[in-house]
Scaffold this motif. Structure first.
Motif, mmCIF file in Angstrom:
data_model
loop_
_atom_site.group_PDB
_atom_site.id
_atom_site.type_symbol
_atom_site.label_atom_id
_atom_site.label_comp_id
_atom_site.label_asym_id
_atom_site.label_seq_id
_atom_site.Cartn_x
_atom_site.Cartn_y
_atom_site.Cartn_z
ATOM 1 N N ALA A 67 0.846 -1.193 0.000
ATOM 2 C CA ALA A 67 0.000 0.000 0.000
ATOM 3 C C ALA A 67 0.884 1.247 0.000
ATOM 4 C CB ALA A 67 -0.912 -0.005 1.216
ATOM 5 N N PRO A 68 0.474 2.330 -0.720
ATOM 6 C CA PRO A 68 -0.815 2.541 -1.390
ATOM 7 C C PRO A 68 -0.855 2.015 -2.822
ATOM 8 C CG PRO A 68 0.483 4.524 -1.547
ATOM 9 C CD PRO A 68 1.328 3.546 -0.791
ATOM 10 N N ARG A 118 -1.224 -0.654 -5.898
ATOM 11 C CA ARG A 118 -1.906 -1.921 -6.128
ATOM 12 C C ARG A 118 -0.886 -2.977 -6.534
ATOM 13 N NH1 ARG A 118 -3.421 1.073 -10.616
ATOM 14 N NH2 ARG A 118 -2.442 0.377 -12.573
ATOM 15 N N ARG A 174 5.404 9.503 1.639
ATOM 16 C CA ARG A 174 3.943 9.593 1.556
ATOM 17 C C ARG A 174 3.379 10.612 2.531
ATOM 18 N NH1 ARG A 174 -0.533 4.720 2.331
ATOM 19 N NH2 ARG A 174 -2.293 5.909 1.497
ATOM 20 N N ARG A 208 -4.772 11.301 -2.957
ATOM 21 C CA ARG A 208 -5.654 10.148 -2.795
ATOM 22 C C ARG A 208 -4.966 8.865 -3.257
ATOM 23 N NH1 ARG A 208 -11.448 12.569 -5.027
ATOM 24 N NH2 ARG A 208 -11.602 14.285 -3.497
ATOM 25 N N GLU A 209 -5.267 7.795 -2.525
ATOM 26 C CA GLU A 209 -4.572 6.534 -2.778
ATOM 27 C C GLU A 209 -4.820 6.024 -4.176
ATOM 28 O OE1 GLU A 209 -4.863 1.987 -1.107
ATOM 29 O OE2 GLU A 209 -4.569 3.592 0.348
ATOM 30 N N LYS A 210 -6.062 5.895 -4.592
ATOM 31 C CA LYS A 210 -6.343 5.299 -5.903
ATOM 32 C C LYS A 210 -6.118 6.290 -7.028
ATOM 33 C CE LYS A 210 -9.688 2.478 -8.408
ATOM 34 N NZ LYS A 210 -9.352 3.059 -9.688
ATOM 35 N N TRP A 247 -1.892 7.835 -6.452
ATOM 36 C CA TRP A 247 -0.791 6.872 -6.321
ATOM 37 C C TRP A 247 -0.919 5.701 -7.290
ATOM 38 C CZ3 TRP A 247 3.145 8.818 -3.980
ATOM 39 C CH2 TRP A 247 2.998 9.702 -2.921
ATOM 40 N N GLN A 248 -2.139 5.196 -7.447
ATOM 41 C CA GLN A 248 -2.307 3.995 -8.273
ATOM 42 C C GLN A 248 -2.585 4.321 -9.739
ATOM 43 O OE1 GLN A 248 -5.210 1.333 -6.567
ATOM 44 N NE2 GLN A 248 -4.226 1.320 -4.547
#
Length: 925
Positions: A81-82, A84, A109, A118-120, A123-124
């Motif tokens: 995390a963060p 995937r 982070r 935001r994580e998704k 970061w993703q």
């Protein structure tokens, strides 16, 4: 910074405890300087020194692995995390990259700007997609030497910093950790600071084999059509080992021609600019015969002689970099007691000193010092010096010596004043290094509206800063050889800036809205087409691709064999696995990659036996031609040289194409917009609410006042009281310190908590360095006592390997110490400050921030062992370029002669899994 008797005592105490890791690690944590065999503490298998160097070796190996893995497309997936992951949720105790994961989670982070991402969405979907896409492009560096050198340096620097952070930050469980340390190294360091030679000294300053001084100025007459015109000619004294001294005369235009010749001879080399032409001259007073002990003193009068070729501007003698000029002499004896004074016009003196700095800056670069242009400039057409010119040279030499003496006096007085604040600075240091010290400092700035309201320690710190800033202004604008040029440039820039208009623009404009509109303009994709930013970047990259194609077409014609060219092109466009196989094959057989590519059947079409023979013959001829065999072999080697250049052009063209594809991807634009929003908008909010526009007027006022003080200092007699000079610069800072503090205070009270978060983030890093990860410690003895499974390891052999590493580190430190001493003895040049220390010495030490001094010294030793290499340029003659590269390799071998070789460790390598499991548990806690 201020140096003090208290700090000297503190430093001596620190010398006795330098080997301690953390203050909380117990009373046995001292440096062993005894030659006795160390005995492990009761209940321990390893001594403190063995613990430390085992920990360092294991962490170093893990850091190297993790840094290299960042190039993998799956690296972020293994972070957990963060990001995937296709491998499912990655727990901290299962991370394949525990060190980098810890740094990312705790220090990247949670950075005050990035903590809101935001994580998704960020970061993703953006950062991870972009980085994995970039890694998948396999931007090549194996054949691009310039790019490879820069990437390698960056990777090594990152590796050393991460290693330093982890070795210093993670303590051992026993508390007996020790480092190797040699007190003699401090003697070397002190000697470097106390060396008396000055780079601005008129004599004895050899740089890369040249001892050069622009010693005097004379006038020459040149006939143009009917009339004679007078010109200044600078007399350069040139010394070389084993050769008699010579003087050469060079006009300003010849310096300009030298600059142009060097640009032609060394294309791509960044050259320092030529100083502007300066025709000012200065009137000075020399004591004549019959004088007293001060008969050798030199002073400048408060007015400056002006002629038809000068601007009537004032010059000074206060500082190493300010000179007077020339060969015209106007005796005006004036009785004063039992001696007389001579008024002497020093013609083009500022120009003389600026050109001396210009030459010595160039000679610092070995490639420029060895160039044909520099050789011709310093040796062609020597001149004979007459008696009048010798007198002029002696006067200027006296001026140089007097300036250096005055600079010493300035710094001594500034140091004395800084020394008075030492006891307060020691208290300030202790306030800062204690827990939450930075937060307390910024809270004080936030709460108090004026400097006078601050606590005593902070007020004294502000007083110390005034002295430091005053010395910096003096050093930059008065005491350096290029100071007249810098001061003139600063005045020109200051006169051109419309401060009033700039203030109003900043006051009423909304930068966030402006930048948002600019981003919309550049990043918008109407109807799904390419954005303006993509078109701009694409245009630049396409120009590069076309430029490479022209070079490729030219080389293809010279090679005159389409099959050879096609195989090289297919290699560049092949998948990375195929490339790596051929690179490994070339390394194993110790032959050139070109030969392996062309003989390989992997890339069609295959070569005929005749073509294979041609390639091998060309390779042999290339190798021999580099060694200067004969002209016929050199002609045969030209084919192989063209093939090497062609592979490089294909590789760089492919890299440009891959970068273009990265720009074309939509995620790149989205990531750029998010990064702008994350970092720019919070700062804009702070600066708008703090009314920063008022500081524009304050800065303009400070600049105007500073130039006034500098002009006054220039006019002063060189024998004036240095106390007054020092005080004038300190008073300058005092007059404007409240405006500066007001700016800092306003920013802090309107920061919306931003600076508080920044201080908390910094203190989080310091907390790790001082106490480790949440109190976690590495039990190195557990690896030998069965508490951790390390497999089938011979423990006695492993301990012997640790002892061999310790011995290697000791020998390496001694080798580095000897090398440093030899370099000091052989090199008469010293840093640009001329060996003069600033007004104070270091107030803070690395140990204040949790970094062990011995670990920092080890890192510096590693960097010194790998001296920076100059970025190599494409050579017009590849054979000549190859000779240069081989000469550099030979030079590297010579510099590293006698360096101890690191012993092989096999049993310790087998302990990696056990150590990694323990490291994961410590970092996951």
């Amino acid at each position: 910074m201020a140096s003090t008797d208290i700090q000297s005592l503190d430093g001596n105490i620190q010398d006795l405890t330098l080997g301690r890791d953390h203050a909380t690690q117990g009373p046995h944590n001292v440096v062993s300087t005894s030659s006795k065999v160390p005995v492990p503490p009761p209940g321990q298998t390893l001594t403190g020194k063995q613990e430390h160097y085992l920990k360092r070796e294991m962490i170093s190996a893990q850091v190297v692995y993790e840094i290299s893995e960042l190039a993998s497309t799956t690296a972020l997936q293994r972070f957990g995390a963060p990001f995937r992951s296709e491998f499912g949720e990655v727990a901290p105790v299962d991370s394949d990259l525990p060190l980098l994961r810890y740094i990312f989670v705790h220090h990247v982070r949670n950075f005050p700007f990035l903590d809101q991402a935001r994580e998704k969405e960020f970061w993703q979907d953006k950062l991870q997609v972009f980085l994995e896409s970039f890694a998948g492009k396999h931007i090549s560096s194996s054949e691009d030497r310039l790019e490879e050198t820069k990437r390698r340096k960056l990777a090594i620097k990152a590796q050393k910093l991460v290693e330093l952070m982890m070795v210093s930050g993670i303590p051992t469980a026993s508390g007996y950790e020790e480092r190797i340390r040699f007190s003699e190294l401090e003697v070397v360091d002190r000697g470097a600071n106390e060396q008396g030679l000055l780079v601005n000294a008129p004599e004895g300053n050899s740089i890369n084999g040249w001892d050069v001084n622009v010693a005097g100025v004379r006038t020459t007459s040149v006939k143009r059509t009917v009339r004679y015109h007078q010109h200044a000619e600078f007399l350069i004294r040139v010394k070389q080992a084993g050769k008699p001294d010579v003087y050469v005369g060079r006009r300003y235009g010849e310096f300009s021609k030298l600059h142009k010749r060097l640009r032609t001879e060394l294309p791509g080399r960044l050259l320092a600019p030529l100083p502007r032409k300066n025709k000012n001259h200065t009137t000075s007073m020399f004591l004549g015969a019959g004088g007293d002990d001060d008969a050798s003193s030199v002073s400048s009068v408060s007015t400056q002689a002006t002629g038809p070729d000068d601007g009537g501007s004032f010059r000074h003698l206060m500082g190493r970099g300010h000179s007077r000029s020339a060969s015209t002499q106007s005796p005006s004896p004036r009785a004063s007691g039992d001696f007389t004074r001579e008024k002497v016009v020093l013609y083009r003196e500022d120009q003389r000193v600026s050109l001396r700095a210009f030459l010595r800056t160039f000679l610092q670069n070995p490639q420029i010092a060895e160039s044909k242009a520099m050789q011709d400039f310093l040796t062609d057409r020597p001149v004979k010096i007459n008696e009048e010119e010798l007198n002029d040279i002696e006067r200027r030499k006296t001026m140089d010596e007097k300036r250096m003496e005055e600079q010493r006096r300035f710094y001594e007085i500034a140091r004395e004043r800084a020394r008075e604040l030492d006891i307060y600075m020691e208290r300030f240091r202790r306030d800062i290094v204690e827990r939450n010290g930075l937060t307390k400092l910024f809270q004080e700035i936030k709460d108090k509206e004026k400097i006078a309201d601050l606590s005593v320690e902070y007020q004294k710190f502000a007083e110390w800063l005034r002295i430091e800033v005053a010395a910096t202004i003096y050093h930059v604008f008065l005491s350096e050889e290029n100071s007249p040029e810098l001061l003139a440039q600063a005045k020109r820039i200051h006169s051109m800036i419309p401060y009033a208009a700039l203030k109003q623009v900043i006051r009423f404009a909304n930068p966030a809205a402006v930048m948002s509109g600019v981003l919309d303009l550049f990043l918008a994709q109407p109807f799904g087409t390419r954005s303006l930013a993509q078109r701009i970047f694409g245009l630049a990259l396409n120009d590069g691709i076309k430029s490479f194609q022209k070079s490729i077409d030219s080389l293809v014609l010279k090679i005159d064999d389409p099959i050879l060219c096609e195989k090289l092109k297919r290699f560049c466009n092949a998948d990375e696995d195929s490339k790596n196989e051929l690179r490994s094959e070339a390394a194993a057989e110790k032959i050139d990659l070109i030969v392996v590519i062309l003989r390989s059947e992997r890339f069609a079409p295959d070569l005929t036996p005749q073509q294979i023979g041609t390639v091998f013959n060309a390779y042999v001829a290339w190798t021999n031609a580099v060694e200067n065999v004969d002209e016929e072999m050199k002609r045969g080697a030209q084919l192989f040289a063209y093939l090497k250049q062609l592979l490089k052009m294909y590789t760089r063209q492919r890299d440009k194409a891959q970068m273009l594809s990265v720009i074309e991807e939509p995620v790149t634009l989205h990531l750029f917009r998010d990064l702008f929003t994350i970092f720019y908008e919070p700062l804009v909010r702070v600066y708008k609410s703090a009314n920063v526009y008022n500081s524009i007027t304050d800065f303009a006022s400070f600049a105007e006042d500073m130039f006034s003080v500098l002009t006054t200092a220039q006019r002063q007699d060189v024998s004036a009281d240095p106390n007054q000079t020092v005080q004038s610069f300190i008073d300058l800072c005092a007059r404007h310190q409240d405006n500066f503090y007001k700016f800092v205070h306003e920013v802090h009270i309107h920061d919306n908590g931003l600076f508080t978060k920044l201080m908390g983030w910094l203190e989080g890093i310091l907390e790790f360095l001082r106490h480790g990860p949440n109190g976690g410690k590495l039990d190195m003895n557990a690896l030998f006592q069965g508490a951790v499974d390390v497999g089938n390891i011979d423990k006695q052999t492993a301990i012997a390997e640790i002892d061999a590493l310790i011995k290697w580190q000791e020998e390496r430190k001694k080798w580095h110490q000897d090398k440093t001493r030899q370099k000091m003895a052989a090199d008469s040049a010293v840093p640009a400050n001329g060996g003069l220390t600033p007004p104070g010495s270091a107030t803070f030490r690395s140990s204040d921030f949790g970094l062990n001094e011995a670990d920092v010294a080890d890192l510096q030793d590693d960097e010194d062992s790998d001296e920076d290499e100059d970025d190599e340029q494409d050579d017009a003659d590849p054979i000549a370029g190859e000779r240069k590269r081989r000469a550099k390799q030979a030079d590297r071998l010579r510099r590293s002669a006698g360096e101890p070789v690191k012993p092989d460790v096999k049993e310790l390598t087998g302990m990696k899994e056990g150590f990694l499991a323990m490291l994961r548990m410590v970092l996951a806690g």
